[in-house]
Design a protein around this motif. Structure first.
Motif, PDB file in Angstrom:
ATOM      1  N   GLU A   1     -38.579  41.294  -9.056  1.00 58.64           N
ATOM      2  CA  GLU A   1     -39.855  41.774  -8.538  1.00 58.64           C
ATOM      3  C   GLU A   1     -40.444  40.756  -7.567  1.00 58.64           C
ATOM      4  OE1 GLU A   1     -42.229  44.177  -7.620  1.00 58.64           O
ATOM      5  OE2 GLU A   1     -41.916  44.904  -9.662  1.00 58.64           O
ATOM      6  N   THR A   2     -41.086  41.241  -6.534  1.00 60.63           N
ATOM      7  CA  THR A   2     -41.797  40.346  -5.628  1.00 60.63           C
ATOM      8  C   THR A   2     -43.190  40.085  -6.198  1.00 60.63           C
ATOM      9  OG1 THR A   2     -42.520  42.263  -4.347  1.00 60.63           O
ATOM     10  CG2 THR A   2     -40.577  41.103  -3.553  1.00 60.63           C
ATOM     11  N   ASN A   3     -43.509  38.817  -6.354  1.00 57.16           N
ATOM     12  CA  ASN A   3     -44.848  38.429  -6.800  1.00 57.16           C
ATOM     13  C   ASN A   3     -45.051  36.961  -6.447  1.00 57.16           C
ATOM     14  OD1 ASN A   3     -44.209  36.727  -9.324  1.00 57.16           O
ATOM     15  ND2 ASN A   3     -43.130  38.645  -9.770  1.00 57.16           N
ATOM     16  N   GLU A   4     -46.255  36.472  -6.631  1.00 59.32           N
ATOM     17  CA  GLU A   4     -46.599  35.103  -6.233  1.00 59.32           C
ATOM     18  C   GLU A   4     -45.706  34.048  -6.880  1.00 59.32           C
ATOM     19  OE1 GLU A   4     -48.825  34.220  -3.880  1.00 59.32           O
ATOM     20  OE2 GLU A   4     -49.146  36.357  -3.520  1.00 59.32           O
ATOM     21  N   ALA A   5     -45.231  34.298  -8.090  1.00 58.91           N
ATOM     22  CA  ALA A   5     -44.430  33.304  -8.809  1.00 58.91           C
ATOM     23  C   ALA A   5     -42.925  33.516  -8.656  1.00 58.91           C
ATOM     24  CB  ALA A   5     -44.800  33.328 -10.287  1.00 58.91           C
ATOM     25  N   SER A   6     -42.512  34.574  -7.961  1.00 58.28           N
ATOM     26  CA  SER A   6     -41.072  34.848  -7.883  1.00 58.28           C
ATOM     27  C   SER A   6     -40.369  33.845  -6.978  1.00 58.28           C
ATOM     28  CB  SER A   6     -40.814  36.275  -7.403  1.00 58.28           C
ATOM     29  OG  SER A   6     -41.239  36.475  -6.075  1.00 58.28           O
ATOM     30  N   THR A   7     -39.100  33.600  -7.313  1.00 55.27           N
ATOM     31  CA  THR A   7     -38.274  32.687  -6.529  1.00 55.27           C
ATOM     32  C   THR A   7     -37.120  33.464  -5.908  1.00 55.27           C
ATOM     33  OG1 THR A   7     -36.950  32.124  -8.483  1.00 55.27           O
ATOM     34  CG2 THR A   7     -38.826  30.682  -7.977  1.00 55.27           C
ATOM     35  N   ASN A   8     -36.571  32.931  -4.853  1.00 60.13           N
ATOM     36  CA  ASN A   8     -35.432  33.524  -4.158  1.00 60.13           C
ATOM     37  C   ASN A   8     -34.254  33.590  -5.125  1.00 60.13           C
ATOM     38  OD1 ASN A   8     -33.038  33.798  -2.624  1.00 60.13           O
ATOM     39  ND2 ASN A   8     -33.916  32.703  -0.883  1.00 60.13           N
ATOM     40  N   VAL A   9     -33.704  34.772  -5.333  1.00 57.00           N
ATOM     41  CA  VAL A   9     -32.617  34.954  -6.295  1.00 57.00           C
ATOM     42  C   VAL A   9     -31.408  34.083  -5.956  1.00 57.00           C
ATOM     43  CG1 VAL A   9     -31.548  36.956  -5.158  1.00 57.00           C
ATOM     44  CG2 VAL A   9     -31.346  36.689  -7.644  1.00 57.00           C
ATOM     45  N   PHE A  10     -31.195  33.806  -4.661  1.00 51.47           N
ATOM     46  CA  PHE A  10     -30.031  33.013  -4.248  1.00 51.47           C
ATOM     47  C   PHE A  10     -30.253  31.508  -4.427  1.00 51.47           C
ATOM     48  CE2 PHE A  10     -29.777  36.836  -1.430  1.00 51.47           C
ATOM     49  CZ  PHE A  10     -28.783  37.459  -2.150  1.00 51.47           C
ATOM     50  N   ALA A  11     -31.505  31.114  -4.641  1.00 48.66           N
ATOM     51  CA  ALA A  11     -31.826  29.699  -4.838  1.00 48.66           C
ATOM     52  C   ALA A  11     -32.237  29.416  -6.285  1.00 48.66           C
ATOM     53  CB  ALA A  11     -32.952  29.286  -3.885  1.00 48.66           C
ATOM     54  N   THR A  12     -32.060  30.390  -7.166  1.00 48.66           N
ATOM     55  CA  THR A  12     -32.483  30.277  -8.558  1.00 48.66           C
ATOM     56  C   THR A  12     -31.255  30.264  -9.458  1.00 48.66           C
ATOM     57  OG1 THR A  12     -34.504  31.507  -8.064  1.00 48.66           O
ATOM     58  CG2 THR A  12     -33.844  31.371 -10.378  1.00 48.66           C
TER      59      THR A  12
END
Length: 170
Positions: free
Chosen positions: A98-109
């Motif tokens: 989900e896109t939200n203020e706390a989300s991180t890039n899936v490829f960098a997580t």
């Protein structure tokens, strides 16, 4: 050149993931999306799709047609969100796609080995309450003009990034 994918993959030697991913989707409206999610779960060795807070009866024939053979391999389980949150094994980590203020890039997580992915509805995504129940949120970076993605496409990216991290990185 025509390729038979079943024959092709029988000749490949890929390791199996150590753990099966868990996937849940909230209030999915489109039966074709349900079938696509089932097929993706089957692609990575999962065995269950949890449909949460489902209020919309779906045409089984549409789900079956889109899921193909995966309809026989992946169970559909309908639960309330609360029942799902209680049923997640304690050693699994819940990750919102989900896109939200706390989300991180899936490829960098770094995704957890024992992952439970949670997807929102096609129209409204996940509520703040659902997002806060997750240990992490990941988003998919989009550089084009369209900044939204079908839930099956989002799951595809997240599942195969998880699989890449599990099997194909040192």
């Amino acid at each position: 050149m025509e390729t038979n994918s079943v024959a092709f993959f029988q000749s490949q030697q890929y390791p199996e993931p150590t753990h099966k991913p868990i996937v849940a989707a909230l209030k999915v409206k489109n039966p074709q999306n349900v079938g696509s999610l089932m097929r993706l779960i089957d692609n990575v060795g999962g065995d269950t799709l949890y449909l949460l807070d489902d209020e919309n009866p779906k045409r089984e024939s549409s789900i079956r047609k889109t899921a193909g053979l995966s309809y026989k391999h992946v169970k559909l389980v309908w639960l309330s969100s609360e029942e799902f949150f209680q049923a997640i094994p304690k050693d699994y980590t819940l990750v919102a796609i989900e896109t939200n203020e706390a989300s991180t890039n899936v490829f960098a997580t770094k995704l957890p080995d024992k992952v439970a992915f949670l997807l929102g509805s096609e129209m409204h995504g996940l509520s703040e309450e659902h997002i806060h129940r997750c240990a992490h949120s990941v988003h998919i970076p989009m550089t084009g003009l369209c900044k939204s993605m079908n839930i099956s496409h989002a799951l595809s990216i997240a599942l195969f990034e998880w699989l890449r991290q599990q099997l194909f990185t040192n």
